[in-house]
Scaffold this active site. Structure first.
Site, mmCIF file in Angstrom:
data_model
loop_
_atom_site.group_PDB
_atom_site.id
_atom_site.type_symbol
_atom_site.label_atom_id
_atom_site.label_comp_id
_atom_site.label_asym_id
_atom_site.label_seq_id
_atom_site.Cartn_x
_atom_site.Cartn_y
_atom_site.Cartn_z
ATOM 1 N N MET A 38 0.834 -1.166 0.000
ATOM 2 C CA MET A 38 0.000 0.000 0.000
ATOM 3 C C MET A 38 0.892 1.247 0.000
ATOM 4 O O MET A 38 1.392 1.648 1.047
ATOM 5 C CB MET A 38 -0.900 -0.002 1.224
ATOM 6 C CG MET A 38 -1.815 1.181 1.281
ATOM 7 S SD MET A 38 -3.132 0.941 2.462
ATOM 8 C CE MET A 38 -2.691 2.156 3.664
ATOM 9 N N PRO A 39 1.128 1.863 -1.157
ATOM 10 C CA PRO A 39 1.972 3.050 -1.223
ATOM 11 C C PRO A 39 1.298 4.255 -0.557
ATOM 12 O O PRO A 39 0.109 4.489 -0.730
ATOM 13 C CB PRO A 39 2.131 3.307 -2.718
ATOM 14 C CG PRO A 39 1.715 2.047 -3.393
ATOM 15 C CD PRO A 39 0.745 1.391 -2.480
ATOM 16 N N ILE A 40 2.109 5.001 0.184
ATOM 17 C CA ILE A 40 1.656 6.250 0.788
ATOM 18 C C ILE A 40 2.620 7.340 0.321
ATOM 19 O O ILE A 40 3.827 7.245 0.540
ATOM 20 C CB ILE A 40 1.650 6.169 2.322
ATOM 21 C CG1 ILE A 40 0.727 5.059 2.792
ATOM 22 C CG2 ILE A 40 1.251 7.512 2.915
ATOM 23 C CD1 ILE A 40 0.823 4.750 4.273
#
Length: 71
Positions: free
Chosen positions: A1-3
């Protein structure tokens, strides 16, 4: 999950921020091959009076409104 965390000076319109998060999200999706719903983008805004470069506050160095384009 890229932030993705983006820090900008206050004053951008909500439309500008919508375009920004869409472009950043699209880039992350195409580059990392993840689903769009996995990408989070955080925008942190700063007052120019609380941001300095080279020992000078941006409000003093650049004046109010610096960095904005007229539309």
């Amino acid at each position: 999950m890229p932030i993705v965390s983006i820090k900008i000076a206050k004053g951008r319109s909500i439309d500008d921020k919508r375009k920004l998060v869409e472009a950043v999200s699209d880039s992350v999706v195409s580059t990392l091959g993840v689903k769009p719903e996995w990408v989070s983008v955080l925008i942190e805004e700063f007052e120019r009076e609380n941001w300095s470069t080279g020992g000078k506050l941006h409000i003093d160095k650049f004046g109010p409104g610096h960095g904005k384009t007229s539309k």
